[in-house]
Scaffold this motif. Structure first.
Motif, PDB file in Angstrom:
ATOM      1  N   GLY A   7       0.780  -1.241   0.000  1.00 51.95           N
ATOM      2  CA  GLY A   7       0.000   0.000   0.000  1.00 51.95           C
ATOM      3  C   GLY A   7       0.809   1.287   0.000  1.00 51.95           C
ATOM      4  O   GLY A   7       0.237   2.366  -0.032  1.00 51.95           O
ATOM      5  N   SER A   8       2.162   1.220   0.048  1.00 53.67           N
ATOM      6  CA  SER A   8       2.953   2.456   0.041  1.00 53.67           C
ATOM      7  C   SER A   8       2.639   3.276  -1.209  1.00 53.67           C
ATOM      8  O   SER A   8       2.492   2.736  -2.302  1.00 53.67           O
ATOM      9  CB  SER A   8       4.457   2.132   0.067  1.00 53.67           C
ATOM     10  N   TRP A   9       2.550   4.597  -1.025  1.00 50.23           N
ATOM     11  CA  TRP A   9       2.266   5.516  -2.135  1.00 50.23           C
ATOM     12  C   TRP A   9       3.604   5.969  -2.693  1.00 50.23           C
ATOM     13  O   TRP A   9       4.201   6.917  -2.190  1.00 50.23           O
ATOM     14  CB  TRP A   9       1.411   6.678  -1.634  1.00 50.23           C
ATOM     15  N   ASN A  10       4.105   5.261  -3.680  1.00 47.40           N
ATOM     16  CA  ASN A  10       5.458   5.466  -4.208  1.00 47.40           C
ATOM     17  C   ASN A  10       5.449   6.261  -5.516  1.00 47.40           C
ATOM     18  O   ASN A  10       4.406   6.689  -6.003  1.00 47.40           O
ATOM     19  CB  ASN A  10       6.172   4.122  -4.358  1.00 47.40           C
ATOM     20  N   GLY A  11       6.654   6.423  -6.074  1.00 41.79           N
ATOM     21  CA  GLY A  11       6.822   7.294  -7.244  1.00 41.79           C
ATOM     22  C   GLY A  11       7.421   8.617  -6.809  1.00 41.79           C
ATOM     23  O   GLY A  11       7.256   9.040  -5.668  1.00 41.79           O
ATOM     24  N   GLY A  68      17.649   7.592  -7.134  1.00 43.85           N
ATOM     25  CA  GLY A  68      17.488   6.380  -7.935  1.00 43.85           C
ATOM     26  C   GLY A  68      16.103   5.767  -7.849  1.00 43.85           C
ATOM     27  O   GLY A  68      15.847   4.738  -8.480  1.00 43.85           O
ATOM     28  N   LEU A  69      15.191   6.378  -7.051  1.00 38.96           N
ATOM     29  CA  LEU A  69      13.810   5.888  -7.029  1.00 38.96           C
ATOM     30  C   LEU A  69      13.112   6.301  -8.325  1.00 38.96           C
ATOM     31  O   LEU A  69      13.475   7.296  -8.960  1.00 38.96           O
ATOM     32  CB  LEU A  69      13.052   6.444  -5.814  1.00 38.96           C
ATOM     33  N   ALA A  70      12.086   5.551  -8.703  1.00 38.60           N
ATOM     34  CA  ALA A  70      11.463   5.741 -10.013  1.00 38.60           C
ATOM     35  C   ALA A  70      10.254   6.672  -9.969  1.00 38.60           C
ATOM     36  O   ALA A  70       9.521   6.732  -8.979  1.00 38.60           O
ATOM     37  CB  ALA A  70      11.039   4.384 -10.580  1.00 38.60           C
TER      38      ALA A  70
HETATM   39  C1  LIG Z   1       7.839   3.730  -1.005  1.00 42.27           C
HETATM   40  O1  LIG Z   1       7.248   4.581  -0.040  1.00 42.27           O
HETATM   41  C2  LIG Z   1       7.712   4.328   1.276  1.00 42.27           C
HETATM   42  C3  LIG Z   1       6.856   5.142   2.251  1.00 42.27           C
HETATM   43  O2  LIG Z   1       6.881   6.508   1.914  1.00 42.27           O
HETATM   44  C4  LIG Z   1       9.191   4.660   1.328  1.00 42.27           C
HETATM   45  O3  LIG Z   1       9.675   4.399   2.643  1.00 42.27           O
HETATM   46  C5  LIG Z   1       9.919   3.775   0.331  1.00 42.27           C
HETATM   47  O4  LIG Z   1      11.293   4.128   0.283  1.00 42.27           O
HETATM   48  C6  LIG Z   1       9.344   3.903  -1.043  1.00 42.27           C
HETATM   49  N1  LIG Z   1       9.930   2.916  -1.925  1.00 42.27           N
HETATM   50  C7  LIG Z   1      10.101   3.135  -3.235  1.00 42.27           C
HETATM   51  C8  LIG Z   1      10.695   1.981  -3.990  1.00 42.27           C
HETATM   52  O5  LIG Z   1       9.814   4.178  -3.775  1.00 42.27           O
END
Ligand SMILES: *[C@@H]1O[C@H](CO)[C@@H](O)[C@H](O)[C@H]1NC(C)=O
Ligand SMILES: *[C@@H]1O[C@H](CO)[C@@H](O)[C@H](O)[C@H]1NC(C)=O
Length: 218
Positions: free
Chosen positions: A119-123, A182-184
């Motif tokens: 459920g993490s809101w990523n990007g 480096g996150l997408a």
């Molecule tokens: C996804 O979101 C979580 C919570 O904000 C964060 O800790 C985590 O680094 C993120 N992971 C990615 C792959 O973006």
């Protein structure tokens, strides 16, 4: 009377390029069957595996259907980082005047990414790079993802000016992240339009001549 005459000259100048070959982009609306790792007809995979999406996805794990772009129909979704990898798609376009300046516009959005299981809101913040025959030719404005996973996605107009390297060349759109870690970023794109920019030097010369003429008459 001379301001009207100047306007006429400018209008006929900007109409002149219509005589030149017209650029052709096949399926600029990115309409095609929805699918993972497939791009709409007329386009090819450039790197990674972009997807063809509608409101439901693929990869819309949020409770909110994706708003379609003003162009309607399907759109392309691609994830990209700031470093290597990332997803892009391409087409060999034709009908350009080598060395001429063009404006490419499209609709772009930052989709964000809701993790399917935790459920993490990523990007991250992201944008699109324009690659012509493999060389970087420009970038769109950086967009942030929706604040909450329940917020509707927002489309805006992406605009990149470029000089045509040839009459025909490979045009690729590549999803990029503005996050240096480096996150997408997960970006959407739809509805291309490309236009010749009227030669600025010619227009400027005419504007200058108009001013000179008006000064002389006064
Ligand atoms: C996804 O979101 C979580 C919570 O904000 C964060 O800790 C985590 O680094 C993120 N992971 C990615 C792959 O973006
Ligand atoms: C969910 O998974 C992503 C990707 O592996 C990770 O970055 C994030 O920290 C995870 N979130 C939680 C709450 O564990």
């Amino acid at each position: 009377m001379h301001p009207i005459r100047t306007l006429t000259v400018v209008a006929s100048l900007s109409a002149a390029p219509l005589c030149a070959a017209s650029p052709v982009i096949i399926n600029p609306d990115l309409t095609g069957p929805v699918g993972i790792g497939v791009v709409p007809p007329g386009w090819s995979l450039w790197t990674g595996s972009p997807d063809t999406c509608d409101a439901g996805g693929p990869f819309n794990n949020t409770p909110t259907p994706w708003v379609l772009s003003p162009n309607g129909g399907t759109f392309v979704r691609a994830g990209g980082t700031s470093t290597v990898g990332g997803e892009g798609f391409a087409q060999v376009v034709t009908g350009f005047t080598p060395g001429a300046l063009y404006t490419l516009t499209f609709f772009q959005t930052n989709l964000g990414f809701e993790h399917p299981t935790n459920g993490s809101w990523n990007g991250t913040d992201g944008y699109w790079d324009l690659m012509l025959d493999g060389s970087h030719a420009g970038s769109s404005a950086v967009l942030t993802k929706p604040t909450l996973n329940t917020d509707p996605i927002a489309w805006s107009i992406g605009l990149i000016n470029f000089v045509a390297p040839a009459a025909s060349f490979e045009m690729a759109l590549w999803s990029r992240s503005a996050d240096p870690s480096g996150l997408a970023a997960y970006m959407g794109i739809d509805g291309f339009d490309v236009r010749l920019v009227p030669a600025p030097s010619g227009l400027a010369a005419f504007a200058f001549a108009g001013i000179a003429l008006s000064r002389r008459r006064r």
